[in-house]
Write a protein that holds these residues in place. Structure first.
Motif, PDB file in Angstrom:
ATOM      1  N   ALA A 492       0.831  -1.207   0.000  1.00  0.00           N
ATOM      2  CA  ALA A 492       0.000   0.000   0.000  1.00  0.00           C
ATOM      3  C   ALA A 492       0.866   1.257   0.000  1.00  0.00           C
ATOM      4  O   ALA A 492       0.574   2.232  -0.707  1.00  0.00           O
ATOM      5  CB  ALA A 492      -0.924  -0.020   1.212  1.00  0.00           C
ATOM      6  N   LEU A 530      -6.506   3.806   0.559  1.00  0.00           N
ATOM      7  CA  LEU A 530      -5.478   2.837   0.935  1.00  0.00           C
ATOM      8  C   LEU A 530      -5.329   2.751   2.450  1.00  0.00           C
ATOM      9  O   LEU A 530      -5.180   1.663   3.028  1.00  0.00           O
ATOM     10  CB  LEU A 530      -4.130   3.211   0.301  1.00  0.00           C
ATOM     11  N   THR A 534      -6.378  -0.992   3.861  1.00  0.00           N
ATOM     12  CA  THR A 534      -5.222  -1.889   3.973  1.00  0.00           C
ATOM     13  C   THR A 534      -5.165  -2.534   5.345  1.00  0.00           C
ATOM     14  O   THR A 534      -5.127  -1.834   6.367  1.00  0.00           O
ATOM     15  CB  THR A 534      -3.908  -1.110   3.725  1.00  0.00           C
TER      16      THR A 534
END
Length: 983
Positions: A492, A530, A534
């Protein structure tokens, strides 16, 4: 193959001889001279042949071909013996003068026995006595032979130096040099320099002087403490002899000077510039002199441990310093041995040994604005690692254990520590080596993880070099490897980096800023997702993602300049700061505070930004990280410059440079620090210091691969140097920069290269090298004629070129180039430059040609009148006096130079009417006074009307005095006094 059509008449031959005489010495001139001798042999009368032979001998002598010069002279002497009455006074003088040339040529050939040389001197003496000529020139040649062989030198010197000079004696400058060299050989530096003073001061000169004397005087000047004069002499003297086969010995002494003053890198640069001398010098004595200087340089470079550096040498192969030194030593030893065998002494070997055994006189001497070391040369050499990965200056010890090295590199990278770079470099080397075995250690992780780490590091370095496309691709590739290695959080982070790098790729065309802002907005939104999506984000990685989010919004604010974007940046920064503080991440706390200060600065709140920076510096001193301090000080310095506080800025930036030196290269943008320091110095009037920082900034950019930025900075440094009157330093800097391989190969933007060359041409002109300046301007004018997208620049260059051609008396060519400037001006007006060019051409032509040049001069002024009409119609206002006023004044000067005094006076009266009253401004008053003075001179002296001229002058003096312009009135008072005295 003939170089020109064969002359068919004696007039054509004479014209061809005159044209060849204007060529520089070298193969083209020599070959042409040989062809003209063949052409002259077709005519029945001997005079054309004599003139052609005289030209050919001169070409051989100054083209460093001593074997051929005596042969030509023998033909001339035979013609003189057979038909002495054919030789007029000029030819006869040249014939007897050139006995000395033959003596010099014979000395330069080791195969020529001493008996033959002494026989020639006997012949010279006999001929001089028979012709009733004084013998001082003969004794001069006898002394030079004695000095060459090392026998009976003192006696021969006294026999020559004590005699009265004659019309055939060597010129004053050459004789001064011989006297000085006698004292120098005796070890008396001070007496030698006293003898040289008229030549070094420019009072005496000739074809070879002062370049010859300068090259010999360099080391004595250093030994006697005249360091600054030695530097100046080196810069100006080298330029006078470079690439010239007949001055190869002088070039060799300049190389030696570089070697003995810590300027070995410059010496290698100059050697490359003079590579032609290895193959083009046919004089064995000049070869020996040159090669010994080359060996002194190469010996020093090899002694310093750089024998593997590339060096420019004999054509046909590539050389290292060590290889070339061995080759040069063998050839020079052979030459010295041949001369000593011929002479029956060891004089030539002794001189050579003395030069080679001489210890450096100074460890370091700044010869040019571009100070480079051998390490810099090594870093640029093809065999070394790319400049994108410079060797750190200061790093922590790299662990020997591979697991420790991998884990240590990751930990340092997480901290943002500069020493991580050395660890990654070591790992990259180990990983790519044959037989690499990855540790079977759970703490280290799989090989894929290491490969992803190395790709991420490579991507970060590409981003530092502004190679955003490569950076984005590498980050994406790293993200894929992280995914495969089971590290989604790292994947990420790499994807976020790729998003930012992609958004940083420069947009083109209209709306570029808006497009970039939109890209950054989208990148930020993706980064937010993200962060949210993540799994397994540890605090350290989450903080880095938050930092990227804030950076994206900061860049958006910078691109758009929109105040509404500032609040979102500050909100994101606050989020980062709170998170980093909660997790004791000092590096990201520092990053947050730096971003906040930058946001205030971009928003225009410079005092607020400085306050933030001051707080950050206090925190860094207490908590670190220490490597953030130089960058933070650099930002404070830039902000202080924006607040017009140059002294404070200088202090901050100087401290930043000092602290940056404690960390590995690349930790801080030192090129930017030096550039900002240069700006602070300029505000403080410390121009020399500004020059040093500009050149250091450029060199730092070169080291990190930012070559365009480096060349732009060098261009600024050269212009500043020229503005400060440091002409030779400017030329030396540009000569060095223009020799860079990518510039020579045409790999750099042609407009940037043209700007560098244009500044150099202007510097050559300022240094009174009109011939070289004109040649460069003519070349630039021809090249810029093809700049269809920039006719204004071509107009400017063509205008300057035309003026220089006019100063050289080439008015037909100047007219053609001025027409080019006018055509380009029609597309992109440059009223001021074009008008000035045409007026200057008119003045120069009238001044040089008088009444004969008046029609041409008036034609230039007529064109200038049209330009003034165009400017008036376009509403253009000149910076100083109006174009109409300047034109009227120039009409006055032109007519005065040409003897049309009534027209001159009428024009000057018109100029005065346009100027109006002098007023309180000094510049305006000075211009007005000069116009009155010229009008008074024309009226009172040339038109012989002193009464009205005195009335004019007295009135002007009263008006100027009443306004306080006493200095401006002084020339008028002097002229009035002269007119009254003549009455």
């Amino acid at each position: 193959m003939p170089t020109a059509p064969r002359p068919q008449t004696t007039d054509e031959l004479n014209q061809a001889l005159e044209e060849n005489d204007r060529r520089p010495y070298g193969r083209t001139r020599t070959v042409t001279a040989e062809e003209l001798v063949e052409a002259a042999e077709q005519f029945a009368e001997p005079v054309p042949l004599i003139n052609a032979l005289l030209e050919l001998q001169e070409a051989y002598t100054y083209g460093s071909e001593p074997r051929k010069s005596p042969v030509v002279f023998a033909r001339l002497l035979t013609l003189f013996d057979e038909q002495p009455d054919v030789f007029d006074a000029r030819m006869r003088h040249l014939l007897f003068w050139r006995f000395k040339w033959v003596a010099g040529a014979l000395r330069a050939l080791p195969e020529m026995p001493l008996t033959s040389q002494r026989q020639w001197l006997t012949e010279m003496r006999s001929r001089y006595e028979k012709a009733g000529l004084g013998l001082q020139p003969y004794y001069g040649q006898a002394y030079q032979l004695a000095a060459h062989t090392g026998e009976n030198t003192a006696v021969a010197y006294e026999l020559w130096a004590a005699r009265t000079r004659t019309q055939l004696s060597d010129c004053e400058a050459c004789e001064i040099c011989e006297r000085a060299l006698f004292h120098l050989a005796a070890g008396d530096d001070k007496r030698a320099l006293r003898a040289w003073e008229p030549v070094l001061a420019g009072k005496e000169s000739c074809q070879e002087e002062p370049a010859r004397s300068v090259s010999h005087a360099l080391l004595p000047l250093l030994r006697t403490g005249s360091v600054e004069q030695a530097v100046d002499m080196h810069l100006s003297g080298y330029r006078s002899c470079r690439r010239n086969p007949s001055m190869a010995g002088e070039v060799g002494r300049h190389l030696e000077f570089c070697a003995l003053t810590g300027n070995e890198a410059r010496g290698l640069e100059l050697l490359a510039e003079n590579r032609n001398l290895f193959d083009e010098v046919d004089s064995p004595l000049d070869q020996l002199d040159f090669l010994t200087g080359v060996e002194v340089l190469l010996q020093r470079v090899e002694h310093l441990g750089h024998g593997d550096l590339p060096a420019a040498g004999y054509s046909g192969r590539t050389w290292t310093v060590a290889d070339l030194r061995a080759e040069v030593r063998g050839r020079a030893d052979d030459l010295a041995g041949r001369f000593d065998t011929r002479n029956g002494t060891t004089a030539r070997s002794d001189v050579r040994r003395t030069r080679l055994d001489r210890a450096p006189l100074l460890d370091a001497l700044e010869l040019t604005l571009r100070v480079r070391s051998l390490d810099d040369v090594a870093a640029a050499a093809p065999a070394t690692t790319p400049s994108a990965a410079p060797t750190p200056r200061t790093t922590a010890p790299v662990p020997d254990s591979l697991p420790e090295l991998i884990l240590g590199a990751r930990e340092l990278d997480h901290q943002g520590h500069p020493d991580a770079r050395a660890c990654w470099e070591r790992l990259r080397t180990l990983h790519t080596a044959r037989g690499y075995t990855h540790p079977d250690d759970p703490a280290v992780g799989p090989l894929l993880l290491l490969r992803a780490d190395l790709l991420a590091d490579e991507a970060n370095r590409a981003g530092e070099r502004d190679e955003y496309t490569d950076a984005a691709d590498l980050h994406e590739e790293a993200a894929g490897l992280y995914e495969d290695a089971g590290a989604p959080a790292h994947a990420a982070l790499s994807r976020a980096c790729a998003l930012l790098a992609t958004a940083e790729i420069p947009a083109e065309g209209d709306g570029a800023a808006e497009a970039k802002a939109a890209e950054l907005t989208a990148a930020h939104a993706s980064m937010v997702r993200l962060c949210e999506e993540t799994p397994g984000l540890v605090p350290e990685l989450e903080a880095r993602l938050l930092r990227l989010r804030a950076t994206a919004l900061g860049l958006r604010l910078q691109a758009s300049g929109s105040e509404e974007h500032a609040a979102s940046v500050l909100a994101e920064v606050a989020l980062l700061h709170e998170f980093a503080a909660r997790h004791d991440n000092d590096g990201q706390v520092s990053g947050a505070l730096l971003l906040r200060a930058s946001t205030y600065a971009i928003s225009g709140d410079l005092p607020g930004a400085v306050a933030e920076i001051d707080g950050l510096l206090d925190r860094l001193k207490a908590h670190g990280p220490a490597w953030h301090v130089p960058r933070t000080l650099g930002l404070r310095g830039r902000l202080q410059l924006g607040l017009q506080e140059p002294q404070s800025a200088h202090a901050s930036l100087s401290e930043a440079v000092r602290l940056a030196a404690e960390w590995p290269l690349g930790t801080v943008d030192t090129a930017r620090l030096h550039a900002d320091l240069a700006g602070a110095c300029m505000h403080m009037g410390r121009h020399d210091e500004a020059l040093r920082h500009l050149t250091r900034s450029a060199e730092q950019d070169l080291r990190r691969g930012s070559r365009t930025e480096a060349f732009c900075t060098y261009s600024n440094a050269a212009q500043l140097s020229l503005d400060l009157g440091r002409v030779e330093a400017c030329i030396a800097l540009l000569d060095s920069v223009l020799a860079e391989p990518d510039l020579v190969a045409g790999e750099v933007d042609d407009r940037l290269v043209a700007q560098l060359r244009l500044t150099r041409a202007r510097a050559l002109y300022a240094g009174e090298d009109l011939k070289a300046a004109t040649a460069e301007f003519v070349a630039l004018a021809a090249e810029s004629a093809g700049w269809d997208d920039d006719p204004g620049s071509h107009a400017m260059i063509a205008a300057e070129t035309a003026v220089l051609l006019g100063e050289s008396g080439e008015f037909d060519q100047a007219r053609k180039v001025a027409d080019q400037a006018l055509a380009a001006h029609a597309q992109d007006p440059r009223f001021e430059q074009i008008s000035s060019c045409l007026r200057e051409l008119a003045r120069t032509q009238a001044q040089q040609q008088g009444a004969d040049g008046l029609p041409g001069a008036r034609a230039f002024l007529a064109e200038a009148g049209k330009v003034a009409d165009e400017a008036r119609a376009a509403g253009y206002e000149s910076r100083d006096r109006s174009l109409d006023t300047a034109l009227a004044y120039e009409h006055g000067r032109v007519n005065a130079y040409a003897g049309a005094y009534d027209d001159a006076l009428a024009s000057l009266d018109r100029a005065l009417a346009l100027l109006g009253e002098p007023g309180t401004d000094e510049d305006r008053a000075g211009e007005w006074a000069e116009c009155v003075r010229l009008a008074g001179a024309v009226q009172g002296i040339y038109l012989e009307r002193p009464a009205p001229a005195l009335a004019r002058l007295d009135s002007a003096i009263s008006r100027l005095t009443a306004l306080g312009h006493t200095a401006e009135a002084e020339p008028l008072t002097a002229l009035a006094g002269r007119l009254r005295d003549e009455q």
